[in-house]
Every structure is written in C-alpha cells, then in structure tokens.
Design an enzyme around this catalytic site. Structure first.
Site, short mmCIF file in Angstrom:
data_model
loop_
_atom_site.label_atom_id
_atom_site.label_comp_id
_atom_site.label_asym_id
_atom_site.label_seq_id
_atom_site.Cartn_x
_atom_site.Cartn_y
_atom_site.Cartn_z
N ASP A 107 0.87 -1.18 0.00
CA ASP A 107 0.00 0.00 0.00
C ASP A 107 0.91 1.23 0.00
O ASP A 107 1.07 1.90 1.01
CB ASP A 107 -0.89 -0.04 1.26
CG ASP A 107 -1.80 1.17 1.34
OD1 ASP A 107 -2.08 1.79 0.31
OD2 ASP A 107 -2.23 1.50 2.47
N SER A 108 1.48 1.46 -1.16
CA SER A 108 2.53 2.48 -1.26
C SER A 108 2.03 3.77 -1.90
O SER A 108 0.97 3.80 -2.53
CB SER A 108 3.66 1.87 -2.10
OG SER A 108 4.44 2.87 -2.66
N THR A 109 2.83 4.82 -1.76
CA THR A 109 2.59 6.04 -2.54
C THR A 109 2.94 5.77 -4.01
O THR A 109 3.44 4.71 -4.35
CB THR A 109 3.45 7.20 -1.98
OG1 THR A 109 4.74 6.67 -1.63
CG2 THR A 109 2.86 7.81 -0.75
N1 SAM Z 1 -3.52 4.28 -0.37
C1 SAM Z 1 -2.52 5.20 -0.73
C2 SAM Z 1 -2.35 5.33 -2.23
O1 SAM Z 1 -2.68 4.41 -2.96
O2 SAM Z 1 -1.93 6.40 -2.67
C3 SAM Z 1 -1.24 4.86 -0.05
C4 SAM Z 1 -1.40 5.19 1.40
S1 SAM Z 1 -0.06 4.99 2.49
C5 SAM Z 1 -0.18 6.49 3.39
C6 SAM Z 1 1.43 5.15 1.55
C7 SAM Z 1 2.65 5.10 2.44
O3 SAM Z 1 3.73 4.47 1.73
C8 SAM Z 1 3.22 6.44 2.87
O4 SAM Z 1 2.96 6.64 4.23
C9 SAM Z 1 4.72 6.36 2.58
O5 SAM Z 1 5.52 6.90 3.61
C10 SAM Z 1 4.90 4.87 2.42
N2 SAM Z 1 6.08 4.47 1.62
C11 SAM Z 1 6.42 4.86 0.37
N3 SAM Z 1 7.57 4.28 -0.01
C12 SAM Z 1 7.97 3.49 1.03
C13 SAM Z 1 9.10 2.64 1.24
N4 SAM Z 1 10.06 2.49 0.32
N5 SAM Z 1 9.16 1.98 2.41
C14 SAM Z 1 8.20 2.11 3.36
N6 SAM Z 1 7.13 2.92 3.21
C15 SAM Z 1 7.01 3.60 2.06
#
Ligand code: SAM
Length: 296
Positions: free
Chosen positions: A163-165
């Site tokens: 569930d990443s950015t």
């Molecule tokens: N549902 C959302 C979308 O589809 O846009 C995603 C929500 S969630 C808040 C996304 C999270 O991924 C963020 O909090 C970000 O910090 C995290 N994130 C991005 N890249 C990452 C990585 N390499 N390792 C860990 N977390 C990561």
C-alpha cells in the site's frame, strides 16, 4: 443539489493529477500543512469527502471513500488464502489496511513497515477511524524503508500487501521486478502478494509495467479492479501474485463488518473490461517479442 454556502471562503484543494487534469474539493479547514524528512503532509477538512490526507500533493485517503480502497486491497488476498496468519503491510502508514487485516480471525501478527513515522502519527491524530487498529496487540510497526525490510525477512509471511505512494522517489523501487523477487523470498510457499497499480486511464504504463514485473516473478498472477472515487479517474487497479493458490477463488470467509467487499465482488473484480485486458495483454506480447529479439 445543495445551495453553495456563500459564507465560507472560496478555498479549494486542487490535485494536479496530470498536466491537463485536476481534481478540486472545497476546503472547510486546513489542519496540517508540513514537510517531513520524506514528503509533504497535508490534512484538510473538505466539504464533500470529510478529512483528506495528501502526501506530496496526492490524495492518500479521504474519510468518505477510504473503505473502497482498503477493503479491495486487503480482502481479496486475505480471502484467497485459507489461513493467513502472518501478514506484512508495506507502506500503509495511515493504518487503513491494518484495520482490515485485523478483521480476519486467523491473523496472528501483522507487521506495518512505513518509511515515514510522521504519516503514522498524523493518522493517529486526525484519522482515528482509519488508524484505530494500530495499537492492537497483534500489530507491530517498523519505521524504515520497506525495500530493506523485505530483504531481511525470508519465508515468513502468508500475505504481503503493498500500500505504497505513487512510484516516485523512495517508493519507486516498490514497483520493480527486483522488489517482487525479494518479496517472493519473504513469502512462505503458500504466499500471496497484492500491490496497488494506479489508474488505467491516468497511468496506463504503470498498470502494465508493474503487473508485468510481478508476473515475471510469480507463477500465478492477475490484475483486478475497483472504484475509488477520489483517486485519479476513480477507476483503480491491483496486481496480485501467488505461489500456490488461485486468487480468483475464496478460501476463507470475509469479515462481517465490510461496506464494499463481498464474495461476489471478489470474483467479478477479476473480469476485466476489454481495454484493460488489452493493456496488459498487448504489453505482455510486446515483452515476449522483446525477449525473443534479445535471445537472437
Ligand atoms: N492508499 C494510498 C495510495 O494508494 O496512494 C497509499 C497510502 S499509504 C499512506 C502510503 C505510504 O507508503 C506512505 O505513508 C509512505 O511513507 C509509504 N512508503 C512509500 N515508499 C515506502 C518505502 N520504500 N518503504 C516504506 N514505506 C514507504
């Protein structure tokens, strides 16, 4: 149609989704507007969708429609597995996926790995209905780069939910074949992985390249789809890879307190509109051709 409230100031959240495409929501109040070590965090109260969390200008969740995304990214993989006990959530710092995972009685431990602690803290403070399971005794939280975490864990998880950015900066690697290969090692022999793969209208190349990267690693792979009104174009896709089980079938029951996911929807989500089938089919054929060219 409601008459416009002329007393509120004309303040809008504008998401610049593409050079020629924007989404606008009227803001009632700005609650958080800050830069962390990793990204910009904005929380606003909107008139139409309730509270909204945006990271680097991209909507992550709104109170009104977050259930559509969180249920579809979670329950398809969880219900395709007969007894998901160990679950890893990559990203997902808002806690919405963890909330859904915890609804499955078979779960013994769920690990959330988000790189940015500030996202977790912001969700705890402003989105209690989303972050509500983060303090559950079965939940463990690691704040670090998931690319590193996944490399350090082998043969551990039944389900991994990515569930990443969007695939930029520190999140870009989470959409690549090398990540899916290490994730496959982190999964047990019955493991299932699911990743959000963006909109086929707004980002068709991300849909196809991520799906194909995952397909190169997992013997069983499918794309499925669902609606998320506040994500670009409202039509969203998910890539699912499996080592053993066909994820189109359900093997464990769905939690009772859901609002979007049903068993019927699980099955129907895998029936793709023709343009979407063509999108991943055409690119798959092109890749096979490329491979043949490289081999000669
Ligand atoms: N549902 C959302 C979308 O589809 O846009 C995603 C929500 S969630 C808040 C996304 C999270 O991924 C963020 O909090 C970000 O910090 C995290 N994130 C991005 N890249 C990452 C990585 N390499 N390792 C860990 N977390 C990561």
């Amino acid at each position: 149609m409601q008459p416009m409230d002329r007393r509120s100031p004309d303040l809008w959240y504008t998401e610049y989704q593409k050079p020629d495409m924007r989404l606008g929501l009227r803001i009632k109040e700005i609650l958080v507007n800050k830069q962390t070590q990793y990204q910009h965090i904005l929380v606003v109260e909107t008139a139409e969708y309730g509270r909204l969390l945006a990271l680097d200008g991209a909507i992550q969740i709104t109170e009104r429609d977050e259930f559509t995304y969180h249920e579809m990214i979670t329950h398809v993989a969880m219900c395709a597995h007969p007894t998901p006990k160990r679950v890893l959530v990559v990203g997902g710092g808002d806690g919405g996926v963890v909330r859904e995972v915890i609804k499955h009685d078979s779960v013994e431990r769920v690990t959330l790995v988000d790189i940015d602690e500030a996202v977790i803290e912001t969700s705890r403070a402003y989105f209690p209905s989303v972050s509500c399971a983060l303090d559950h005794p079965k939940v463990e939280i690691a704040t670090m780069d998931a690319l590193v975490y996944v490399k350090e864990h082998v043969d551990e998880f039944n389900v991994i939910i990515v569930d990443s950015t969007d695939p930029v900066d520190f999140a870009a690697g989470l959409y690549e074949k090398s990540f899916f290969a290490t994730a496959a090692n982190a999964l047990k022999s019955d493991g299932i992985i699911v990743a959000q793969t963006e909109s086929p209208f707004a980002e068709p190349e991300i849909v196809s390249s991520t799906f194909l990267a995952l397909r190169e690693v997992f013997p069983i792979s499918f794309l499925y789809w669902g609606a998320v009104p506040t994500y670009p174009t409202g039509l969203w896709t998910y890539a699912i890879g499996s080592k053993l089980y066909d994820p189109r079938e359900t093997r464990s029951s769905a939690p009772l307190d859901v609002r979007y996911y049903t068993k019927d929807l699980h099955h129907s989500a895998f029936i793709l509109p023709k343009f979407l089938k063509d999108l991943i089919g055409r690119d798959a054929k092109m890749q096979t051709k490329e491979k043949a060219c490289h081999a000669t």
